[in-house]
Design a protein around this motif. Structure first.
Motif, PDB file in Angstrom:
ATOM      1  N   GLY A 161      36.099 -22.584  33.278  1.00  0.00           N
ATOM      2  CA  GLY A 161      35.382 -23.770  33.726  1.00  0.00           C
ATOM      3  C   GLY A 161      34.767 -23.567  35.104  1.00  0.00           C
ATOM      4  O   GLY A 161      35.290 -22.840  35.944  1.00  0.00           O
TER       5      GLY A 161
ATOM      6  N   ARG B 288      32.817 -29.096  32.511  1.00  0.00           N
ATOM      7  CA  ARG B 288      32.892 -27.910  33.369  1.00  0.00           C
ATOM      8  C   ARG B 288      32.256 -26.668  32.737  1.00  0.00           C
ATOM      9  O   ARG B 288      32.604 -25.540  33.087  1.00  0.00           O
TER      10      ARG B 288
ATOM     11  N   ASN C 227      27.529 -30.363  34.453  1.00  0.00           N
ATOM     12  CA  ASN C 227      28.322 -29.925  33.314  1.00  0.00           C
ATOM     13  C   ASN C 227      27.353 -29.656  32.170  1.00  0.00           C
ATOM     14  O   ASN C 227      26.657 -30.567  31.713  1.00  0.00           O
TER      15      ASN C 227
ATOM     16  N   SER D 180      34.227 -25.074  38.398  1.00  0.00           N
ATOM     17  CA  SER D 180      34.596 -26.112  39.360  1.00  0.00           C
ATOM     18  C   SER D 180      33.690 -26.080  40.579  1.00  0.00           C
ATOM     19  O   SER D 180      33.672 -27.021  41.368  1.00  0.00           O
TER      20      SER D 180
END
Length: 208
Positions: free
Chosen positions: A92, A70, A60, A94
């Motif tokens: 974001g 994220r 992150n 993932s």
């Protein structure tokens, strides 16, 4: 190899008027870093949190004190292509399908110049440039094992095969497998990353 119009040009970094860092392959090797997050932590104003407890699978990333969750306030590119699934609705990250063994250099731009690379770039842009296709056919093998203080082990296997098949067409396949546990208990990891690059020159002045 696709790159941004400004990113990844070493000569421009020397005269760039804003905040910018270009981390070369030699700097990555000299740093002794095992993961991309270890490299990024060496850049001023960058903060990286490992969501996967020492395995480095999902870093992150934030810039200048912004939210690192994220990497929502940072545009992350791989060879000029955004990693985010949807630039307006799913900013974001993932998934982070890049490992340090596949990286040649990392170009980081902070500030207003980042606006030309997409909407989710309040903090800036990180362009990860993967290893180029070698001129001659070559095979690279790499194996590393990291031991945690808890007695757990994390292995990282890398295989790169590629080269130019003809004078104007080349291909490279990179396989990276991560197995084992990180610093904490119950972090069993099994990740396979596959990267295929092709390079085609239809003429002397065009490239795909």
């Amino acid at each position: 190899m696709a790159v941004g119009s400004v990113l990844a040009r070493k000569k421009e970094v020397k005269t760039y008027p804003g905040a910018r860092n270009l981390i070369t392959q030699q700097q990555i090797e000299d740093s002794g870093a095992q993961q991309i997050q270890d490299v990024l932590r060496q850049v001023p104003s960058m903060r990286v949190q490992d969501e996967t407890s020492g395995t480095g699978v999902l870093p992150n990333i934030s810039v200048r004190g912004l939210n690192p969750l994220r990497s929502v306030d940072l545009q992350v590119l791989v060879d000029g292509i955004p990693l985010a699934l949807a630039p307006y609705s799913q900013t974001g990250l993932s998934l982070f399908p890049v490992t340090l063994d596949t990286v040649q250099k990392i170009d980081i731009v902070r500030g207003g110049a980042a606006v030309q690379y997409g909407p989710n770039n309040v903090g800036g842009v990180v362009n990860i440039i993967t290893k180029p296709i070698p001129n001659q056919r070559a095979t690279t093998l790499k194996q590393s094992v990291t031991a945690a203080p808890t007695g757990q082990f994390l292995s990282n296997s890398y295989l790169g095969v590629g080269g130019f098949i003809t004078d104007n067409f080349g291909a490279q396949l990179q396989l990276n497998a991560t197995r084992g546990n990180g610093d904490r208990q119950h972090t069993n990891t099994k990740v396979n990353n596959i990267l295929l690059n092709t390079d085609y020159w239809p003429s002397e002045k065009s490239r795909n």
